[in-house]
Scaffold this motif. Structure first.
Motif, PDB file in Angstrom:
ATOM      1  N   LEU A  75       0.800  -1.293  -0.204  1.00  0.00           N
ATOM      2  CA  LEU A  75       0.283   0.075  -0.290  1.00  0.00           C
ATOM      3  C   LEU A  75       0.574   1.164   0.454  1.00  0.00           C
ATOM      4  O   LEU A  75       1.735   1.039   0.953  1.00  0.00           O
ATOM      5  N   TYR A  76       0.726   1.958  -1.309  1.00  0.00           N
ATOM      6  CA  TYR A  76       0.652   3.342  -0.765  1.00  0.00           C
ATOM      7  C   TYR A  76       0.192   4.497  -0.492  1.00  0.00           C
ATOM      8  O   TYR A  76      -0.826   5.034  -1.779  1.00  0.00           O
ATOM      9  N   ILE A  77       0.265   5.375   0.672  1.00  0.00           N
ATOM     10  CA  ILE A  77      -0.390   6.275   1.555  1.00  0.00           C
ATOM     11  C   ILE A  77       0.497   6.870   1.921  1.00  0.00           C
ATOM     12  O   ILE A  77       1.207   7.657   1.465  1.00  0.00           O
ATOM     13  N   ILE A  78      -0.639   8.102   2.205  1.00  0.00           N
ATOM     14  CA  ILE A  78      -0.859   9.501   2.028  1.00  0.00           C
ATOM     15  C   ILE A  78      -0.794   9.589   3.621  1.00  0.00           C
ATOM     16  O   ILE A  78      -2.222   9.658   3.730  1.00  0.00           O
ATOM     17  N   VAL A  79      -0.281  10.414   4.730  1.00  0.00           N
ATOM     18  CA  VAL A  79      -0.674  10.264   5.559  1.00  0.00           C
ATOM     19  C   VAL A  79      -1.243  11.781   6.067  1.00  0.00           C
ATOM     20  O   VAL A  79      -0.695  12.424   5.330  1.00  0.00           O
ATOM     21  N   LYS A  80      -1.700  11.814   7.434  1.00  0.00           N
ATOM     22  CA  LYS A  80      -2.713  13.390   7.769  1.00  0.00           C
ATOM     23  C   LYS A  80      -1.782  13.757   8.672  1.00  0.00           C
ATOM     24  O   LYS A  80      -0.959  13.486   9.201  1.00  0.00           O
ATOM     25  N   TYR A  81      -1.012  14.945   8.501  1.00  0.00           N
ATOM     26  CA  TYR A  81       0.050  15.744   9.540  1.00  0.00           C
ATOM     27  C   TYR A  81      -0.566  15.625  10.393  1.00  0.00           C
ATOM     28  O   TYR A  81      -1.750  15.790  11.064  1.00  0.00           O
ATOM     29  N   GLY A  82       0.916  15.392  11.328  1.00  0.00           N
ATOM     30  CA  GLY A  82       0.597  15.497  13.023  1.00  0.00           C
ATOM     31  C   GLY A  82      -0.308  13.617  13.227  1.00  0.00           C
ATOM     32  O   GLY A  82      -0.034  13.940  14.486  1.00  0.00           O
ATOM     33  N   VAL A  83      -0.056  13.333  12.777  1.00  0.00           N
ATOM     34  CA  VAL A  83      -0.426  11.559  13.300  1.00  0.00           C
ATOM     35  C   VAL A  83       0.880  10.958  13.426  1.00  0.00           C
ATOM     36  O   VAL A  83       1.827  11.343  12.824  1.00  0.00           O
ATOM     37  N   ARG A  84       0.996   9.726  14.484  1.00  0.00           N
ATOM     38  CA  ARG A  84       1.697   9.311  14.546  1.00  0.00           C
ATOM     39  C   ARG A  84       2.024   8.034  13.593  1.00  0.00           C
ATOM     40  O   ARG A  84       1.216   7.607  14.112  1.00  0.00           O
ATOM     41  N   ILE A  85       2.545   8.224  12.515  1.00  0.00           N
ATOM     42  CA  ILE A  85       3.346   7.457  11.531  1.00  0.00           C
ATOM     43  C   ILE A  85       2.733   5.546  11.878  1.00  0.00           C
ATOM     44  O   ILE A  85       1.922   4.804  11.380  1.00  0.00           O
ATOM     45  N   PRO A  86       3.722   4.997  12.956  1.00  0.00           N
ATOM     46  CA  PRO A  86       3.876   3.892  13.371  1.00  0.00           C
ATOM     47  C   PRO A  86       2.352   3.503  13.576  1.00  0.00           C
ATOM     48  O   PRO A  86       1.870   1.924  12.872  1.00  0.00           O
ATOM     49  N   ASP A  87       1.762   4.093  14.273  1.00  0.00           N
ATOM     50  CA  ASP A  87       0.453   3.498  14.750  1.00  0.00           C
ATOM     51  C   ASP A  87      -0.565   3.730  13.366  1.00  0.00           C
ATOM     52  O   ASP A  87      -1.809   2.817  13.767  1.00  0.00           O
ATOM     53  N   VAL A  88      -0.437   4.571  12.752  1.00  0.00           N
ATOM     54  CA  VAL A  88      -1.538   4.827  11.646  1.00  0.00           C
ATOM     55  C   VAL A  88      -1.383   3.634  10.591  1.00  0.00           C
ATOM     56  O   VAL A  88      -1.992   2.554  10.350  1.00  0.00           O
TER      57      VAL A  88
END
Length: 133
Positions: A75-88
């Protein structure tokens, strides 16, 4: 259309059920975007053109390898700013694995997450004062 990839055979009596790779891709893409903290999927230029033409590509940003009993997903994702990336990323992995296994009966051996960017919230536009009434 992708080559038929999954064969379920009920004791040879009823016949075979075949699930195309694209179906697994769509399930994975929808399951990934359900997770809070995902801004979107990274699909490159082709996905962007399809969306501009009004066609939503639910398999955008998803690459699958499907065998007779197992599947591996990238999966190639774009995360929202401010989230903890490992948790997401962990939430996405769990949600995608569960969705594919529940809907297809395939055993998911890998869900690899590739973070391609960070999505920033768009600033709210202030209404301009009306000069003439």
């Amino acid at each position: 259309m992708a080559e038929d990839t999954k064969v379920l055979d009920k004791k040879g009596v009823l016949g075979a059920v075949r699930i195309a790779d694209e179906v697994v891709s769509i399930i994975a893409g929808l399951a990934a975007t359900e997770v809070d903290g995902i801004a979107g999927m990274s699909g490159g230029l082709v996905g962007g053109i399809a969306e501009m033409l009004g066609k939503k590509n639910f398999a955008k940003g998803v690459k699958v390898e499907v065998g007779e009993k197992e599947a591996a997903i990238d999966l190639y994702i774009i995360v929202k700013y401010g989230v903890r990336i490992p948790d997401v990323a962990l939430s996405v992995q769990e949600n995608v694995k569960q969705a594919i296994e529940n809907m297809t009966g395939l055993s998911v051996v890998e869900v690899n997450i590739h973070v391609q960017g960070v999505g920033f919230p768009e600033p709210e536009k202030e209404e301009e004062e009306v000069r003439v009434r």
